[in-house]
Structure formats: C-alpha cells, structure tokens
Write an enzyme that holds these catalytic residues in place. Sequence first.
Site, PDB file in Angstrom:
ATOM      1  CG  HIS A  82      -1.809   1.200   1.269  1.00 20.65           C
ATOM      2  ND1 HIS A  82      -3.010   1.223   0.607  1.00 20.65           N
ATOM      3  CD2 HIS A  82      -1.661   2.423   1.835  1.00 20.65           C
ATOM      4  CE1 HIS A  82      -3.576   2.402   0.780  1.00 20.65           C
ATOM      5  NE2 HIS A  82      -2.785   3.152   1.517  1.00 20.65           N
ATOM      6  CG  ASP A 161     -11.524   3.767   5.735  1.00 19.05           C
ATOM      7  OD1 ASP A 161     -11.113   4.667   6.484  1.00 19.05           O
ATOM      8  OD2 ASP A 161     -11.192   3.682   4.541  1.00 19.05           O
ATOM      9  NE  ARG A 168      -9.947  10.729   8.793  1.00 15.59           N
ATOM     10  CZ  ARG A 168      -9.038   9.951   8.183  1.00 15.59           C
ATOM     11  NH1 ARG A 168      -9.372   8.754   7.715  1.00 15.59           N
ATOM     12  NH2 ARG A 168      -7.803  10.353   8.033  1.00 15.59           N
ATOM     13  CB  SER A 183      -8.205   5.352   7.291  1.00 18.30           C
ATOM     14  OG  SER A 183      -8.483   5.366   5.935  1.00 18.30           O
ATOM     15  CE  LYS A 187      -8.481   2.317   2.957  1.00 15.89           C
ATOM     16  NZ  LYS A 187      -8.792   3.716   2.997  1.00 15.89           N
TER      17      LYS A 187
HETATM   18  N1  URA Z   1      -5.454   7.006   2.677  1.00 16.93           N
HETATM   19  C1  URA Z   1      -6.440   6.336   3.321  1.00 16.93           C
HETATM   20  O1  URA Z   1      -6.857   5.278   2.875  1.00 16.93           O
HETATM   21  N2  URA Z   1      -6.933   6.853   4.462  1.00 16.93           N
HETATM   22  C2  URA Z   1      -6.499   8.010   4.987  1.00 16.93           C
HETATM   23  O2  URA Z   1      -6.966   8.419   6.024  1.00 16.93           O
HETATM   24  C3  URA Z   1      -5.479   8.709   4.309  1.00 16.93           C
HETATM   25  C4  URA Z   1      -4.977   8.167   3.156  1.00 16.93           C
END
Ligand code: URA
Length: 439
Positions: A82, A161, A168, A183, A187
């Site tokens: 990621h 999320d 957010r 967050s 995932k």
């Molecule tokens: N990427 C994400 O998936 N979540 C965040 O809060 C910031 C960047």
Amino acid sequence: MRIVDVIEKKRDGKELSTDEINFFINGFCDGRISDYQAAALIMAAFIRGLNSRETADLTNAMTNSGDRMDLSEIPGIKVDKHSTGGVGDKTTLVVAPIVASCGIPVAKMSGRGLGHTGGTIDKLEAIKGFRTSLSRSEFIAGVKEIGIAISGQTGNLAPADKKLYALRDVTATVNSIPLIASSIMSKKLASGADKIILDVKTGSGAFMKTLDESIELAAEMVSIGDRMGKKTVAVITDMDTPLGRCIGNSLEVGEAIEVLGGKGPEDLKTVCFELAARMLELGGKGDIGGCRELVRKSIADGSALDKLKQLALRQGALFDPWDERAMDEAPVRYQVMAPFEGYVTSMRSELVGKASMILGAGRETKDSPIDPTAGIILLKKTGDYVGKGEAIAQLHTSSGQLLKEAEEMLFDAYVISSEAAAARPLIQAYIDSDTAIRF
Ligand code: URA
C-alpha cells in the site's frame, strides 16, 4: 451507552474503551449515530489524539464492519502493498509484476484516483480492453494461474472507513496519524493478505510533510499490523518531487513499461526496486541482498515485463501493453517554457497533480469521467538547471482550451532560483517491529 457521553469523554482528553469504540463504529454504520455526532467525535479524536490501543481498536472495528477477503486457497505467502499516495506514483505497475515474476503471489486490490492523486485502476484502464472489475472467483483464479491479479475492490471491505473517510474529507480531520493509520490498516487487514508492506510517502506532495511525522505514522501502522498477526513493514520514500517524469494514466503506464524494460527514470527505478525487494524479503525469498539480486535479474531477463503482459492479456487487454495500439495518445501537446533561468530547487507536487487533473487526467468526484491520454511529462525536475525559454514540461490533453489554466498552475509548481538545492534521499527510512533505520 450514549454516544454523547463517548464524545464528551474524548473531548475531555480521556481514553475510550474497546466497547465504546465498537459502539461508535457499529452505530455509525447502521445509522443510529448521525453524521454530526460522528464528526464531533472524530474532531475530538483529531485534537486529543488516540493512543496505540485505541487506534488498534478503531482499526479492528472498521476491519470487522464488512466483508473480509479470504485468500487462503491461493498457495504461498500473500504480501500486499500500500502506498500512502502521491503524484506520479505508479509503483504498483512496476512492483507487482516484478514480485509475481519472482514467485510471490500478488492478489492486489487497488483504487481509483481522486483529486490530485492518481489510482492504479485508472492507470490500468488506459490499456484498451483491460478489465479491472473482477469477480472474487476471477480474481482468485488469476492469481492461481499466472501469479497475479489486480482488481478494483471486490466485496464490501471496511465500509466504516468509507463512510468515515467521506466525513473526514469535509470536516478537516484527514491529517491525523491515528485516523490515517486506522483507515489504511482496516482496508489492508480486510483484504486478506498474510503480510503487508507500506510505502509511506514523505514531503510536500504527501500527507506527512516531515520525516519525523512519516516515521510516526509508519510505526503506528507497523504496530497495528503486528498486533493483528500480519507482519507489516514500512519503507519511507520521498514525495517532495513527483516520482518519475510522467503524470497521467497512459503516460504513467508507458513509463512503468520503460522501467520494467530496464530503462526509465532513476528515481522511479530506485523506489520500485527497493519496494519489490522488501516484498520478496517478506515473502520469504531470502535476505534483502539476495532479494535485490532477484529483482535485478527479473528486469534483466525480461521476466517482470513478461508478467505484465500476461496480466494484461489475461484481464482482457487487446494488445501487448507496449504495442503502440494498446493505448491512445493525446491529440494536443504543448511545451511549457521556463520564465527565467536557474535551478529547480523544489516542486509543489500537489500543484503538478492538480495541473494534470485540469488537463483531464483526474476526477473531481468519484463518478466524473477521465481522459486516459491526458497528463504531463516533466522535462525538468528538482535539481535540474533550466535556461530562460527552455522547455520544462510537456502538457498532453484532448482539449486546447484546458492548456492555459494548467500552464499557470505548473508555473506555480516550479520553484526556480539561482542556487541549487541539496538532493534529498529517495529512500529515507525503513521501519519494522524491531528496527527503525533512517538513511
Ligand atoms: N489514505 C487512506 O486510505 N486513508 C487516509 O486516512 C489517508 C490516506
């Protein structure tokens, strides 16, 4: 339990219990807790902070809010990657085929671009015919047959999320280390990999502008992954300047193919090869020195490039990805000239991403269409000398009317002065549960 009491507790800087965090996430997902109450709690958490235990609990609650991908029928250690996102960040297009060609299965779920940053799915869709919405069974079958599949999200992963991130985004609460960490990790944990590598970007084009903040974010995510039994490591890489020279979907695919073919810009090669080597190390392919050698070989013998071809053709591409018929080219090209001479001392990467978006490469909202051919080739980057009137960038678009605004934005993105700036290291740190090394 009442949400107003939970909000009050965090507002006053107290620690929330696991039950309170679960109550919040469950209630927010099923609609019992309103957006304004969730926003108040998130703002309190933003200002007061969450400790590591609270962050881990929040991550866990969001991971459990939807489906969890089961990759257990794919043999071998599945390593997910990621990136915290940036401009010109096409690393997945390079790293995933390298790693798969070295025998580590890659089951990668990726996202689309939003705002000034791109997304792997949009990039792959620049290749004519490439299908990115795979069913779960197609996704698994791809990994089993050729060692790699890349798809948009299959299943309903971490819906809490999704809801919370939308909130957010409009309440100025994105930039908080515990909120970003939970967050991203919710995932990743829901997507079923055994181990996780994080490319945490640092610098002007990243969420985290300083190395210290980036290390703090990385350490928080590494600790969450390890607590949940998924070994996680992080590499902190520079995003003060866009990565590589190309920004925009088809241009970035073209640049990734160059790197897989052993050419391409040095900064992109350095970051991609290091991430690939770290992924191989996590996948059990030996020590880091040996893994770097495996990466080098996969480029030199063409196996990484061949893996991209297999991936593209299996997912519906009409031509080999490097065939000139595979992607369209922008009908309008325009050179941006330097307004005066000097050294490029820094670049406001975010503005480069926005200029590319203006040309058609990005989307304003999740459903807006994009122009796969639009984007920018940076002819000069940080550290380069430019003469007055020399070309600094080439704009690609389908509409000449978009050029002026994009050009103005790009002028603002370049900081040119008479003194050259010191070069920044591309790989700035490596973090795992036992080590934090700054380079
Ligand atoms: N990427 C994400 O998936 N979540 C965040 O809060 C910031 C960047």
